[in-house]
Write a protein that holds these residues in place. Structure first.
Motif, PDB file in Angstrom:
ATOM      1  N   LEU A 193       0.831  -1.214   0.000  1.00  0.00           N
ATOM      2  CA  LEU A 193       0.000   0.000   0.000  1.00  0.00           C
ATOM      3  C   LEU A 193       0.861   1.258   0.000  1.00  0.00           C
ATOM      4  O   LEU A 193       0.505   2.258  -0.631  1.00  0.00           O
ATOM      5  N   ILE A 259      -5.999  -3.857  -3.672  1.00  0.00           N
ATOM      6  CA  ILE A 259      -5.270  -2.578  -3.662  1.00  0.00           C
ATOM      7  C   ILE A 259      -5.936  -1.574  -4.589  1.00  0.00           C
ATOM      8  O   ILE A 259      -6.092  -0.390  -4.250  1.00  0.00           O
ATOM      9  N   SER A 270      -3.645   4.374  -8.935  1.00  0.00           N
ATOM     10  CA  SER A 270      -2.765   3.220  -8.726  1.00  0.00           C
ATOM     11  C   SER A 270      -1.813   3.086  -9.912  1.00  0.00           C
ATOM     12  O   SER A 270      -2.130   3.498 -11.028  1.00  0.00           O
TER      13      SER A 270
END
Length: 434
Positions: A193, A259, A270
């Motif tokens: 993360l 995620i 991301s």
């Protein structure tokens, strides 16, 4: 052009018995995770025998758990519950001085309606140690739900205010992860993360009770295990947090989706996840070659079945049936959607999901389907092996490190072990015959 065997997931519900461990077994991993804790299981001799068998190896290490054994006088209300529990808790304080005492209720405390929740607040003041009550009894569906009960109770004890001295400006809303994982796995998920510029505000449970995360109505929470629906509900309804409905970080596909969903909810772009997932799949190739085209049947035991089945389908296995003791479609909604998408992408039929499976019916279906592998509770493993069917204990997936990108290998190591053993035995027989 890809042919489509697309169909929706099929859910059925049978009325089978729950062939599973008792949820008080959660003590075995939670007392190690919460380092300043002491677990007092309040039950009968049967509970004590179970704990002794399940965790007998640990007794010599003076573990931080004990049995408060109910006898005839307790059950017939001839003994004062408050005074007896006070005596035990004072002894625990004197001998161990824990940061928190967990009272784990059992079937018997439910049946005799022992008011643990009423006794605990007063006794907590008297002995000056926090007492958390969790009813992890055999009336639940699966043994892993014992952790769910404990974490739901802990969620209500988390502080809700940030002191001025600890306040720091953050790039995004508070993110709290819930679910008990070994510290190496916690570090791995935290690192994954952080690569996306996401910092975790806290874990539930924390390593020490005094370090419980601060939870406010602005906090976002996300689970790491599919058996924590009660905790999720408590965090949403009691603490007014915002639940991120994501698939679970089991397998490279599940970890990436987990995620990505967190990033999406927190409005963070991301990056690098597709390449990260692809690199992990390359390391799994030798295992995938062994199981590709092989069939697997889940009898149902620990509520990890949907996530494991989805990952194995992505690996090329054929899943005949997913038995599961309890199905919370809301909490597992994102995982079910990923399972459906995975079946479509792999061009395979959607597996049948059986809630509360009847084991006798399952044995008939196993006989007809003849799967290459059955993932089952310990009670059925030896009888199935005697019939020439490869089995794997589902409880092993509960205690193995299976979360995150790098631990996908551990899942396939467990899955392929009985198949590799079988191949070795066949090779051995061939060498003897020749």
């Amino acid at each position: 052009m890809k042919s489509t065997q697309q169909s929706t997931l099929t859910f059925e519900c049978e009325t089978g018995n729950y062939h599973t461990f008792c949820p008080i077994s959660c003590v075995s991993w939670l007392y190690q995770k919460i380092e300043d804790s002491f677990f007092l299981v309040i039950g009968t001799k049967t509970c004590g025998y179970f704990l002794q068998n399940a965790m007998g190896v640990m007794i010599f290490a003076e573990p931080r758990y004990a049995m408060a054994e109910l006898e005839e006088g307790d059950i017939s209300a001839q003994i004062n519950d408050y005074e007896e529990l006070k005596r035990l808790c004072l002894q625990i304080k004197r001998d161990r001085n824990p940061g928190v005492i967990f009272w784990i209720g059992t079937c018997t405390t439910e049946i005799i309606k022992m008011d643990l929740e009423g006794i605990a607040p007063k006794l907590e003041i008297d002995i000056n140690i926090p007492i958390v009550v969790a009813r992890a009894n055999g009336l639940d569906y699966a043994f892993t739900q014992g952790e769910d009960t404990v974490l739901a109770a802990m969620a209500q004890r988390c502080p809700d205010r940030i002191s001025k001295t600890t306040y720091t400006e953050k790039k995004h809303k508070d993110l709290i992860l819930f679910g008990s994982l070994p510290n190496p796995v916690v570090n791995q998920l935290t690192s994954e993360l952080s690569k996306q510029n996401i910092s975790i505000s806290g874990w539930l449970p924390s390593s020490r009770y005094s370090e419980l995360p601060i939870i406010t109505e602005e906090s976002y929470v996300v689970g790491v295990n599919p058996f924590l629906s009660r905790t999720a509900t408590t965090l949403m309804r009691r603490r007014k947090t915002k639940l991120i409905g994501a698939p679970f970080p089991i397998g490279p596909d599940g970890t990436r989706a987990w995620i990505e969903k967190i990033c999406s909810v927190l409005n963070i772009q991301s990056y690098g996840l597709e390449e990260r997932e692809a690199s992990i799949w390359k390391t799994l190739d030798k295992y995938i070659q062994l199981i590709k085209g092989k069939s697997v049947f889940f009898m149902g035991d620990n509520l990890l079945e949907i996530s494991l089945a989805r990952f194995l389908i992505r690996c090329g296995m054929i899943v005949y049936e997913i038995g599961i003791p309890y199905m919370d479609k809301r909490y597992q909604g994102a995982e079910l959607a990923l399972l459906e998408k995975t079946c479509y992408d792999m061009n395979v039929k959607q597996p049948k999901i059986i809630e509360k499976p009847d084991n006798y019916n399952q044995l008939d279906r196993i006989k007809d389907l003849e799967p290459d592998l059955v993932i089952t509770g310990m009670a059925h493993a030896n009888p199935l092996e005697a019939k020439g069917i490869n089995t794997k204990w589902s409880v092993e997936f509960t205690f193995a490190q299976i979360h995150g990108f790098t631990n996908a290998k551990d899942i396939l190591e467990l899955i392929t072990r009985p198949l590799r053993r079988n191949n070795s035995l066949q090779q051995m027989n061939y060498n003897i015959d020749s």
